[in-house]
Design an enzyme around this catalytic site. Sequence first.
Site, PDB file in Angstrom:
ATOM      1  N   TYR A  53      13.028  -2.558  17.034  1.00 23.97           N
ATOM      2  CA  TYR A  53      13.113  -2.495  15.602  1.00 23.97           C
ATOM      3  C   TYR A  53      14.415  -3.151  15.119  1.00 23.97           C
ATOM      4  CZ  TYR A  53      12.898  -0.678  10.975  1.00 23.97           C
ATOM      5  OH  TYR A  53      12.898  -0.661   9.511  1.00 23.97           O
ATOM      6  N   GLY A  90       5.229   3.146   0.456  1.00 28.05           N
ATOM      7  CA  GLY A  90       6.527   2.983   0.551  1.00 28.05           C
ATOM      8  C   GLY A  90       7.320   1.863  -0.323  1.00 28.05           C
ATOM      9  N   SER A 101      16.739  -3.881   7.291  1.00 29.47           N
ATOM     10  CA  SER A 101      17.075  -2.631   7.296  1.00 29.47           C
ATOM     11  C   SER A 101      18.718  -2.482   7.671  1.00 29.47           C
ATOM     12  CB  SER A 101      16.348  -2.055   8.474  1.00 29.47           C
ATOM     13  OG  SER A 101      16.895  -0.427   8.924  1.00 29.47           O
ATOM     14  N   ASP A 149      -1.419  -6.184   2.223  1.00 34.38           N
ATOM     15  CA  ASP A 149      -1.215  -5.296   3.212  1.00 34.38           C
ATOM     16  C   ASP A 149      -2.368  -5.128   4.292  1.00 34.38           C
ATOM     17  OD1 ASP A 149       0.592  -2.405   2.799  1.00 34.38           O
ATOM     18  OD2 ASP A 149      -1.004  -2.131   4.257  1.00 34.38           O
ATOM     19  N   LEU A 188      -0.530  -9.175   9.552  1.00 38.77           N
ATOM     20  CA  LEU A 188       0.612  -9.825   9.836  1.00 38.77           C
ATOM     21  C   LEU A 188       1.164  -9.915  11.018  1.00 38.77           C
ATOM     22  CD1 LEU A 188       2.500  -9.622   6.411  1.00 38.77           C
ATOM     23  CD2 LEU A 188       0.659 -11.098   7.155  1.00 38.77           C
ATOM     24  N   ALA A 213       0.776  -1.220  -0.046  1.00 42.54           N
ATOM     25  CA  ALA A 213      -0.070  -0.053   0.121  1.00 42.54           C
ATOM     26  C   ALA A 213       0.756   1.336  -0.013  1.00 42.54           C
ATOM     27  CB  ALA A 213      -1.087   0.004   1.254  1.00 42.54           C
TER      28      ALA A 213
END
Length: 277
Positions: free
Chosen positions: A171, A29, A131, A49, A62, A27
Amino acid sequence: MAGTATERDARPGGRDGARVCLVTGAASGIGRAVARRLTGRGHRVIGADLKDTDGVDIQADLATADGRALLADAAAELGGGRLDAVVACAGVGAYDPVTVRVNGFGAIATLAGLRPLLAAGRDPRALAVSSVAAVHETDPAIVAAVLADDEDAAVAAAQAAVDRGEGGLVYASAKRALVRWVRRAAITDAWAGAGIPLNVIAPGIIRTPLSRAIIENPEMRAVADRAVPMPLHGYADPEQVAPLVEHLTAPENTHVTGQVVFIDGGADAVLRGDEVW
């Protein structure tokens, strides 16, 4: 729920020469940019999404076991029992255990759950979006719990980190665990033995809705620039990441597997130097 992919092209194999690709986080990025690039190349994209919006064929959370099961079932239906590529891109950045649920368990469940569909596909390829934060400090308890497939323990460890004021570790820990899971899985019979390359990309700071609050706040931006120094061209747009994803999930990628490919403007090289090699 399943939706428009079958309406766009009812034949399971897609158009002649096209591949059937599933992209989570479609959806916005990076996920949206990847979906649009693959579609523009003539491939059939099944977008997934949490949001129900244009380009999303499967609406699934998710962060939950039910959402992960829904994704697998709907993907099998929309893909006609096979997929040629899977891009696990969905992610969140909250200082909250939900980040471990989505970025760790959700991403791993996407790859593991859809692997049988890939095994039935043509020149199958899979990729996860991690990342450069994976090289930052992490919480060993969170990482270990994710790798042990113990979601309750991972969530408890993440909440403990938040409670002691170290929510920022959540994260990085989820992304580190995802990288390690891919490295382990990629060389197994289920993946390499089945002819399925499995890789990770590690972006730096990308201009997405997830990073907007950081980029637009001068103080937060300064902190981010110290944590993710990007000497080559600075921040990137999602459209600059999509070509790398396309390459790694293309049939031409026959031997790159188990790799973490940094697309970070040099941040990893700045942070870790050459001694990691």
